[in-house]
Design an enzyme around this catalytic site. Sequence first.
Site, PDB file in Angstrom:
ATOM      1  N   GLN A  94       0.862  -1.242   0.111  1.00 28.11           N
ATOM      2  CA  GLN A  94      -0.090  -0.134  -0.150  1.00 28.11           C
ATOM      3  C   GLN A  94       0.960   1.231  -0.026  1.00 28.11           C
ATOM      4  O   GLN A  94       1.378   1.639  -1.074  1.00 28.11           O
ATOM      5  CB  GLN A  94      -0.993  -0.072   1.231  1.00 28.11           C
ATOM      6  CG  GLN A  94      -1.910  -1.238   0.955  1.00 28.11           C
ATOM      7  CD  GLN A  94      -2.950  -1.424   2.080  1.00 28.11           C
ATOM      8  OE1 GLN A  94      -3.139  -0.328   3.055  1.00 28.11           O
ATOM      9  NE2 GLN A  94      -3.568  -2.085   2.463  1.00 28.11           N
ATOM     10  N   ASP A  95       1.143   2.019   1.032  1.00 23.08           N
ATOM     11  CA  ASP A  95       2.128   2.836   1.301  1.00 23.08           C
ATOM     12  C   ASP A  95       3.162   2.617   2.176  1.00 23.08           C
ATOM     13  O   ASP A  95       3.071   1.795   3.115  1.00 23.08           O
ATOM     14  CB  ASP A  95       1.416   4.389   1.467  1.00 23.08           C
ATOM     15  CG  ASP A  95       0.549   4.574   2.755  1.00 23.08           C
ATOM     16  OD1 ASP A  95       0.355   3.299   3.675  1.00 23.08           O
ATOM     17  OD2 ASP A  95       0.238   5.301   3.058  1.00 23.08           O
ATOM     18  N   PRO A  96       4.233   3.302   2.381  1.00 19.14           N
ATOM     19  CA  PRO A  96       5.410   2.888   3.210  1.00 19.14           C
ATOM     20  C   PRO A  96       4.922   2.932   4.623  1.00 19.14           C
ATOM     21  O   PRO A  96       3.965   3.482   5.004  1.00 19.14           O
ATOM     22  CB  PRO A  96       6.619   3.891   3.047  1.00 19.14           C
ATOM     23  CG  PRO A  96       6.191   4.589   1.680  1.00 19.14           C
ATOM     24  CD  PRO A  96       4.807   4.390   1.503  1.00 19.14           C
ATOM     25  N   SER A 117      -1.301   6.885   4.457  1.00 23.01           N
ATOM     26  CA  SER A 117      -1.994   7.188   3.359  1.00 23.01           C
ATOM     27  C   SER A 117      -2.080   8.996   2.999  1.00 23.01           C
ATOM     28  O   SER A 117      -2.651   9.553   2.402  1.00 23.01           O
ATOM     29  CB  SER A 117      -3.210   6.986   3.390  1.00 23.01           C
ATOM     30  OG  SER A 117      -3.472   5.727   3.356  1.00 23.01           O
TER      31      SER A 117
END
EC number: 3.2.2.27
Length: 223
Positions: free
Chosen positions: A66-68, A136
């Site tokens: 997804q995101d870091p 996010s």
Amino acid sequence: MKVKIEESWKEVLNNEFNKEYFKKLVKFIKHEYKTKNGKIFPPPKLIFNAFNSLPFKDIKVVIIGQDPYHGKNQANGLAFSVDSKIKIPPSLQNIFKEIEKSLKIKTIPNGDLKRWAIQGVFLINTILTVEEGKPSSHKAIGWEIFTDEVIKIISKNLKNIVFMLWGNLARSKKGLIDPTKHLILETSHPSPYSANNGFLGSNHFSSALDYLKKHNKNIINFQ
């Protein structure tokens, strides 16, 4: 525009780097790093770590995150991965747990997945940067457009790649992949909140190795 990235990737992504959305994205990200005093992750030199760890034509498996990680010193530019000195996050613990059960091997207690990347595992997040403590936070600034294009380019230009799609966000990328050319494996996210909804027991790793063997590719050591 010039982007510091491995040469084979530079060749396949050059058109993308010159698009207006990407120029705006770079401008935004540079401003974030400049003004947020070390609170944007990963460090700038690691944003494209997934690309710099693996030449384009050497990809065998794609794992979409997804995101870091948004905690300090966690994100290192590879999806699900952390630096070796950092405590292994819960999602990665579940990934290792599934590997041990599926492949009947003992994993190395080290969260740095560079050892997978150099063997052909492309560990790509859909969003490549994040602000500390704000998951996010860099959603919808352009990264998703870029990483969608990366997935499409892999699907179009390579063949017999294993795509592992874990969780709703990753599974939403299924339409970008040609199922006649590649193996698409789908299940729940390895997060503790959803791992028991399909991820644990999915046998994705054994399925991936079987597929690589079938297509005469060197298998990956997932330890």
